[in-house]
Write a protein that holds these residues in place. Sequence first.
Motif, PDB file in Angstrom:
ATOM      1  N   ILE A  78       0.824  -1.206   0.000  1.00 16.74           N
ATOM      2  CA  ILE A  78       0.000   0.000   0.000  1.00 16.74           C
ATOM      3  C   ILE A  78       0.859   1.257   0.000  1.00 16.74           C
ATOM      4  N   GLY A  79       2.049   1.182   0.595  1.00 18.09           N
ATOM      5  CA  GLY A  79       2.938   2.333   0.585  1.00 18.09           C
ATOM      6  C   GLY A  79       3.392   2.681  -0.821  1.00 18.09           C
ATOM      7  N   GLN A  80       3.814   1.692  -1.577  1.00 15.69           N
ATOM      8  CA  GLN A  80       4.235   1.923  -2.951  1.00 15.69           C
ATOM      9  C   GLN A  80       3.060   2.340  -3.820  1.00 15.69           C
ATOM     10  N   LEU A  81       1.870   1.788  -3.533  1.00 14.73           N
ATOM     11  CA  LEU A  81       0.682   2.156  -4.284  1.00 14.73           C
ATOM     12  C   LEU A  81       0.348   3.638  -4.091  1.00 14.73           C
ATOM     13  N   CYS A  82       0.702   4.163  -2.929  1.00 11.12           N
ATOM     14  CA  CYS A  82       0.447   5.573  -2.619  1.00 11.12           C
ATOM     15  C   CYS A  82       1.609   6.477  -3.017  1.00 11.12           C
ATOM     16  N   GLY A  83       2.635   5.914  -3.638  1.00 13.65           N
ATOM     17  CA  GLY A  83       3.755   6.724  -4.102  1.00 13.65           C
ATOM     18  C   GLY A  83       4.784   7.056  -3.043  1.00 13.65           C
ATOM     19  N   MET A  84       4.793   6.307  -1.940  1.00 13.25           N
ATOM     20  CA  MET A  84       5.781   6.558  -0.898  1.00 13.25           C
ATOM     21  C   MET A  84       7.147   6.045  -1.325  1.00 13.25           C
ATOM     22  N   GLU A  85       8.199   6.694  -0.837  1.00 16.60           N
ATOM     23  CA  GLU A  85       9.554   6.304  -1.222  1.00 16.60           C
ATOM     24  C   GLU A  85       9.905   4.914  -0.708  1.00 16.60           C
ATOM     25  N   GLU A  86       9.479   4.594   0.505  1.00 17.36           N
ATOM     26  CA  GLU A  86       9.774   3.300   1.095  1.00 17.36           C
ATOM     27  C   GLU A  86       8.485   2.495   1.242  1.00 17.36           C
ATOM     28  N   PRO A  87       8.540   1.188   0.959  1.00 20.71           N
ATOM     29  CA  PRO A  87       7.338   0.358   1.147  1.00 20.71           C
ATOM     30  C   PRO A  87       6.966   0.257   2.621  1.00 20.71           C
ATOM     31  N   LEU A  88       5.694   0.125   2.892  1.00 18.84           N
ATOM     32  CA  LEU A  88       5.225  -0.034   4.271  1.00 18.84           C
ATOM     33  C   LEU A  88       5.182  -1.494   4.690  1.00 18.84           C
ATOM     34  N   GLU A  89       5.392  -2.383   3.729  1.00 14.39           N
ATOM     35  CA  GLU A  89       5.322  -3.829   3.973  1.00 14.39           C
ATOM     36  C   GLU A  89       3.941  -4.230   4.484  1.00 14.39           C
ATOM     37  N   ILE A  90       2.929  -3.562   3.947  1.00 12.78           N
ATOM     38  CA  ILE A  90       1.530  -3.875   4.248  1.00 12.78           C
ATOM     39  C   ILE A  90       0.831  -4.145   2.919  1.00 12.78           C
ATOM     40  N   PRO A  91       0.557  -5.393   2.590  1.00 11.39           N
ATOM     41  CA  PRO A  91      -0.083  -5.693   1.314  1.00 11.39           C
ATOM     42  C   PRO A  91      -1.577  -5.393   1.353  1.00 11.39           C
ATOM     43  N   VAL A  92      -2.123  -5.065   0.211  1.00 13.25           N
ATOM     44  CA  VAL A  92      -3.568  -4.871   0.087  1.00 13.25           C
ATOM     45  C   VAL A  92      -4.221  -6.249   0.026  1.00 13.25           C
ATOM     46  N   ILE A  93      -5.192  -6.498   0.900  1.00 12.01           N
ATOM     47  CA  ILE A  93      -5.926  -7.762   0.885  1.00 12.01           C
ATOM     48  C   ILE A  93      -7.413  -7.452   0.865  1.00 12.01           C
ATOM     49  N   ASN A  94      -8.213  -8.451   0.557  1.00 11.32           N
ATOM     50  CA  ASN A  94      -9.658  -8.233   0.465  1.00 11.32           C
ATOM     51  C   ASN A  94     -10.428  -8.943   1.571  1.00 11.32           C
TER      52      ASN A  94
END
Length: 302
Positions: A78-94
């Motif tokens: 989700i961090g990369q999806l939002c354009g953050m420089e560093e990943p949050l290591e939180i995947p998008v799940i449903n």
Amino acid sequence: MAALSCRLYPTNYKASPFAKPKLFSISCSASQPSQPNLKVIINGAAKEIGRAAVLAVTRARGMELAGAVDTRFLGEDIGQLCGMEEPLEIPVINDLVMVLGSISQSKATGIVLDFTDPSTVYDNVKQATAFGMKSVVYVPRIKPETINALAAFCEKATTGCLIAPTLSIGSILLQQAAIQAAFHYNNVEIVESRENASDLPSPDAIQIANNLSNLGQMYNKEDISTEVLARGQVLGEDGVRVHSLVLPGLPASTTVHFSGPGEVYTLKHDITDVQSLMPGLILAIRKVVRLKNLVYGLEKVL
């Protein structure tokens, strides 16, 4: 519980032949233990407002993002999806229940932000409550019967839930100013603009019209006809009209025009970016922690 720490400090004194022992002063201070961060789960994280909320929560003091739920971009960080420089290591799940379960095991205070759909709000709040978490809901067009059912559920469960028709503090200030102006003017019309026609009249316009109608006044007595479509839609039975402009590139704007003999009084509020909703969102998260019932409207906790 506060921790008490004390230290001894030597005290300067004038030497005397009659006093040999050294003197010391004691300084004590109490320090409060740091409070754990609020764990925030965003349901609808891939939406525009969801992505803005991710950035806002990660920057807010005392909060941390604990989960991102959506039906799109599954597995992406989700961090990369939002354009953050560093990943949050939180995947998008449903799977909202899976995220709720993992947070509840940590015994932390959890808050669910719901940006989903009117048809799923009731079940989402029930699921969050089952895991001991409170909800902030920003979903347009929730039916009154759903709100009533949630209010009864939250009262029975003694749990907090904040449903916000708007998260814009500027919009709330406009609504409050319109109520004050309505006591002094008998003519009022609402003009709004949006980029698309999927949500008209807007919740903001409807809320303003409802607020004015609740004052028990009749507006625009000299022009109460509803037959001329170009005169706009009359909301309620008190003569408040709303006109909606739809043009690509227009900001989300709400204007309330009041008039009296020899004068026109105008209130206007423009939203140019979803970031304008983030101060209200962070405030809602902090306030819902203390709630033990359902509150409808961010203005109730300002």
